[in-house]
Design a protein around this motif. Structure first.
Motif, PDB file in Angstrom:
ATOM      1  N   ASP A   1       0.814  -1.217   0.000  1.00 12.87           N
ATOM      2  CA  ASP A   1       0.000   0.000   0.000  1.00 12.87           C
ATOM      3  C   ASP A   1       0.847   1.268   0.000  1.00 12.87           C
ATOM      4  OD1 ASP A   1      -2.507  -1.435   2.215  1.00 12.87           O
ATOM      5  OD2 ASP A   1      -2.167  -1.662   0.057  1.00 12.87           O
ATOM      6  N   GLY A   2       2.077   1.198   0.549  1.00 11.38           N
ATOM      7  CA  GLY A   2       2.959   2.353   0.557  1.00 11.38           C
ATOM      8  C   GLY A   2       4.049   2.185  -0.480  1.00 11.38           C
ATOM      9  N   THR A   3       5.075   3.041  -0.395  1.00  5.18           N
ATOM     10  CA  THR A   3       6.227   2.919  -1.281  1.00  5.18           C
ATOM     11  C   THR A   3       7.486   2.773  -0.434  1.00  5.18           C
ATOM     12  OG1 THR A   3       6.425   5.327  -1.391  1.00  5.18           O
ATOM     13  CG2 THR A   3       5.171   4.238  -3.141  1.00  5.18           C
ATOM     14  N   PRO A   4       8.541   2.168  -0.968  1.00  2.58           N
ATOM     15  CA  PRO A   4       9.755   1.954  -0.183  1.00  2.58           C
ATOM     16  C   PRO A   4      10.455   3.268   0.143  1.00  2.58           C
ATOM     17  CG  PRO A   4       9.681   0.473  -2.076  1.00  2.58           C
ATOM     18  CD  PRO A   4       8.607   1.493  -2.280  1.00  2.58           C
ATOM     19  N   GLY A   5      11.009   3.330   1.348  1.00  6.36           N
ATOM     20  CA  GLY A   5      11.874   4.446   1.685  1.00  6.36           C
ATOM     21  C   GLY A   5      13.201   4.315   0.969  1.00  6.36           C
ATOM     22  N   ALA A   6      13.803   5.418   0.595  1.00  9.83           N
ATOM     23  CA  ALA A   6      15.070   5.382  -0.139  1.00  9.83           C
ATOM     24  C   ALA A   6      16.175   4.779   0.712  1.00  9.83           C
ATOM     25  CB  ALA A   6      15.456   6.790  -0.566  1.00  9.83           C
ATOM     26  N   PRO A   7      17.087   4.007   0.103  1.00 11.77           N
ATOM     27  CA  PRO A   7      18.208   3.417   0.847  1.00 11.77           C
ATOM     28  C   PRO A   7      19.339   4.410   1.097  1.00 11.77           C
ATOM     29  CG  PRO A   7      18.303   2.746  -1.438  1.00 11.77           C
ATOM     30  CD  PRO A   7      17.034   3.534  -1.291  1.00 11.77           C
ATOM     31  N   GLY A   8      19.164   5.660   0.695  1.00  9.34           N
ATOM     32  CA  GLY A   8      20.128   6.720   0.971  1.00  9.34           C
ATOM     33  C   GLY A   8      19.380   8.010   1.229  1.00  9.34           C
ATOM     34  N   ILE A   9      19.998   8.914   1.992  1.00  8.06           N
ATOM     35  CA  ILE A   9      19.301  10.144   2.375  1.00  8.06           C
ATOM     36  C   ILE A   9      19.432  11.228   1.315  1.00  8.06           C
ATOM     37  CG2 ILE A   9      21.105  11.436   3.593  1.00  8.06           C
ATOM     38  CD1 ILE A   9      19.038  11.696   5.936  1.00  8.06           C
ATOM     39  N   GLY A  10      20.354  11.013   0.336  1.00 10.41           N
ATOM     40  CA  GLY A  10      20.499  11.969  -0.744  1.00 10.41           C
ATOM     41  C   GLY A  10      21.759  12.806  -0.678  1.00 10.41           C
ATOM     42  N   ASP A  11      22.831  12.276  -0.078  1.00 14.01           N
ATOM     43  CA  ASP A  11      24.096  12.983   0.006  1.00 14.01           C
ATOM     44  C   ASP A  11      24.922  12.677  -1.242  1.00 14.01           C
ATOM     45  OD1 ASP A  11      26.945  13.547   0.730  1.00 14.01           O
ATOM     46  OD2 ASP A  11      26.071  14.008   2.688  1.00 14.01           O
ATOM     47  N   SER A  12      25.343  13.711  -1.953  1.00 13.81           N
ATOM     48  CA  SER A  12      26.039  13.511  -3.223  1.00 13.81           C
ATOM     49  C   SER A  12      27.395  12.826  -3.050  1.00 13.81           C
ATOM     50  CB  SER A  12      26.226  14.844  -3.949  1.00 13.81           C
ATOM     51  OG  SER A  12      27.018  15.739  -3.178  1.00 13.81           O
ATOM     52  N   TYR A  13      28.073  13.034  -1.920  1.00 16.92           N
ATOM     53  CA  TYR A  13      29.357  12.376  -1.694  1.00 16.92           C
ATOM     54  C   TYR A  13      29.183  10.895  -1.391  1.00 16.92           C
ATOM     55  CZ  TYR A  13      32.203  16.680  -1.436  1.00 16.92           C
ATOM     56  OH  TYR A  13      32.876  17.846  -1.712  1.00 16.92           O
ATOM     57  N   TYR A  14      28.142  10.558  -0.622  1.00 20.01           N
ATOM     58  CA  TYR A  14      27.928   9.188  -0.167  1.00 20.01           C
ATOM     59  C   TYR A  14      26.472   8.808  -0.399  1.00 20.01           C
ATOM     60  CZ  TYR A  14      32.209  10.562   2.221  1.00 20.01           C
ATOM     61  OH  TYR A  14      33.464  11.051   2.504  1.00 20.01           O
TER      62      TYR A  14
END
Length: 513
Positions: free
Chosen positions: A27-40
């Motif tokens: 019913d939901g969508t998966p949370g991203a496996p990264g927070i969105g940091d361009s270095y890591y």
């Protein structure tokens, strides 16, 4: 060294799935496996914000065996069918809101969790993870953030160390409070962040209960187990000071004490420069480890013994405690913003040198500018965006500090120190970027400062003598202020080395350069 240990996986490695995935989770969508940091890109996770970690641990120093139950409280920021935590140890059970959840390990360090039912956006959730392992045996690229000592082990590393001993959303953008309870054999101590709330003994084991009630990034959370000499004190404002030293430091013990025992004095002084101390405890610890780096673990910095091999170094303590404002209370938004941590902590050392009469910040800036010729690689690193491979390069520290002296010369002492105090107050317990600081400095000073910061932080070359002179950089300390902004700077002699320079360089080497 402080260096990147966890790297993005080329392809997620499928692991065992212990429970069937419920159909309702779709019913939901998966949370991203990264927070969105361009270095890591794999650092942290998306879909939720953690508010608190309750860690109940048991550690056996003889075998390096760690057993833990982590209770994580968080709020979803989207409707979630599944989400990730960062952990490298073995997991036996996961519960979400009291119900068993499916889980598997993917990638390098991802613990992928699928709850029994989808989680709506804005829902308060409680995640319980039971896990165990031998932290020092877990290697990423041949390295571990967990160091064994002759009588125990410690967790301290930047930008990541949490995954070796507890599950977390491992990025400074998601801070939380902590209760850390650790059972160790009676003849052993367990040191962590914050205030020691209580200590109890039963059947040969002593449980140490530590509390951190102010927001804390996961990499700033530390644990040290071993046989320590513990000293206690209070600051002038009554905050508890707890320092700990391994009992087998040999000749490094007394110089370490002569440095770290001045933590209360340093904090009291830095409070006059940067604003009120943001936390509830002060201290430091020196375990018997073979490394030579130091780290600003919140309220209780970690120091390797090696930096004290040539005697005491209070400048190093000044640096790590300045991070309590710049890096700990106000943390990076993304790891490319490392200058808002390291440039300011390095400049604190220059201010301490000024206070101690061992060289003014101006003299240190002039000497640094003159020391590195235009063709030196030092000037190719942009402190405001150095790249992941140069994140802890010496230029981020030293050129970063020169930039702050250039700002000070441009706006004057009164506005400069108002800018520092305003930055730590406005962003307390939050995050800030380089761009945020530039905007803040412009707002406080009423001056257009972007060209100044572009020159000193964003340009991959040495500022010319004329450009430096505009910011008052590059002249001997005795030259008049008027000459600092004129053509006289072009013919200035090389400035003398300030007396504090060797100790500042010794401290710089503890950061892996």
């Amino acid at each position: 060294m402080r260096h990147r240990l966890l790297v993005p996986s080329a392809a997620a490695a499928a692991a065992f799935l212990l429970l069937a995935v419920p159909a309702s989770a779709a019913d939901g969508t998966p949370g991203a496996p990264g927070i969105g940091d361009s270095y890591y890109p794999d650092a942290g996770n998306g879909g939720y914000d953690v508010s608190h970690y309750d860690l109940r641990l048991k550690y056996q120093p003889k075998t390096d065996r760690l057993e833990g139950t982590a209770t994580v409280t968080a709020t979803t920021t989207q409707a979630l069918s599944r989400f990730n935590l960062d952990l490298l140890l073995d997991v036996s059970e996961v519960l979400v809101n009291g119900k068993k959840a499916a889980f598997r390990k993917t990638g390098t360090h991802e613990l992928e969790i699928t709850p029994a039912a989808a989680l709506p956006q804005g829902k308060h959730i409680t995640v319980v993870v039971r896990y165990s392992g031998t932290p020092s045996a877990v290697k990423v690229n041949g390295s571990s953030a967990w160091q064994r000592t002759p009588d125990g082990g410690i967790a301290a590393q930047e930008p990541e160390s949490a995954a070796w001993w507890f599950p977390s959303n491992d990025h400074p953008r998601d801070k939380a409070t902590y209760d850390i309870s650790v059972a160790v054999p009676d003849d052993t101590q367990a040191i962590s962040n914050g205030v020691l709330a209580s200590k109890t003994s039963k059947l040969g084991w002593t449980r140490w209960n530590w509390r951190s009630t102010k927001p804390q990034a996961s990499y700033l959370t530390t644990l040290a187990v071993g046989k320590f000499e513990i000293t206690t004190d209070t600051t002038a404002n009554g905050l508890p000071v707890i320092n700990a030293y391994s009992k087998d430091l040999g000749d490094n013990l007394e110089p370490a004490k002569a440095s770290v025992e001045r933590s209360a004095e340093v904090i009291d002084w830095e409070s006059t420069v940067f604003g009120p101390y943001p936390f509830t405890a002060v201290g430091g610890y020196v375990p018997n480890v073979p490394t030579r780096f130091a780290l600003e673990t919140q309220t209780r910095p970690f120091y390797s013994p090696a930096p004290f091999a040539n005697g005491g170094n209070v400048s190093l303590v000044v640096h790590e405690l300045a991070h309590q404002w710049f890096g700990d209370s106000v943390s990076v938004k993304n790891w490319r913003d490392i200058w808002v941590n390291e440039g300011f902590a390095s400049y604190a050392q220059w201010l301490w040198s000024e206070k101690e009469g061992e060289g003014t910040a101006q003299e240190l800036a002039d000497y640094t500018y003159a020391l590195y010729p235009a063709g030196d690689k030092f000037w190719t690193v942009k402190p405001a965006d150095p790249g992941a491979d140069k994140q802890f390069d010496g230029a981020v520290y030293q050129r970063g500090a020169v930039a702050l002296q250039a700002l000070r010369n441009t706006v004057g002492d009164k506005v400069f120190f108002e800018t520092l105090k305003g930055w730590t107050a406005k962003n307390q317990y939050g995050n800030g970027s380089v761009q945020d600081f530039v905007a803040h400095a412009e707002q406080v000073s009423g001056k257009k400062l972007k060209p100044l910061f572009d020159t000193w932080l964003f340009t991959a070359s040495k500022p010319s003598a004329a450009e430096a002179a505009k910011a008052g950089i590059g002249l001997p300390a005795k030259t008049g202020a008027k000459a600092r902004t004129g053509a006289a700077s072009l013919t200035a002699k090389k400035p003398a080395r300030p007396a504090s320079w060797p100790k500042i360089q010794d401290a710089l080497r503890t950061h892996g350069h």
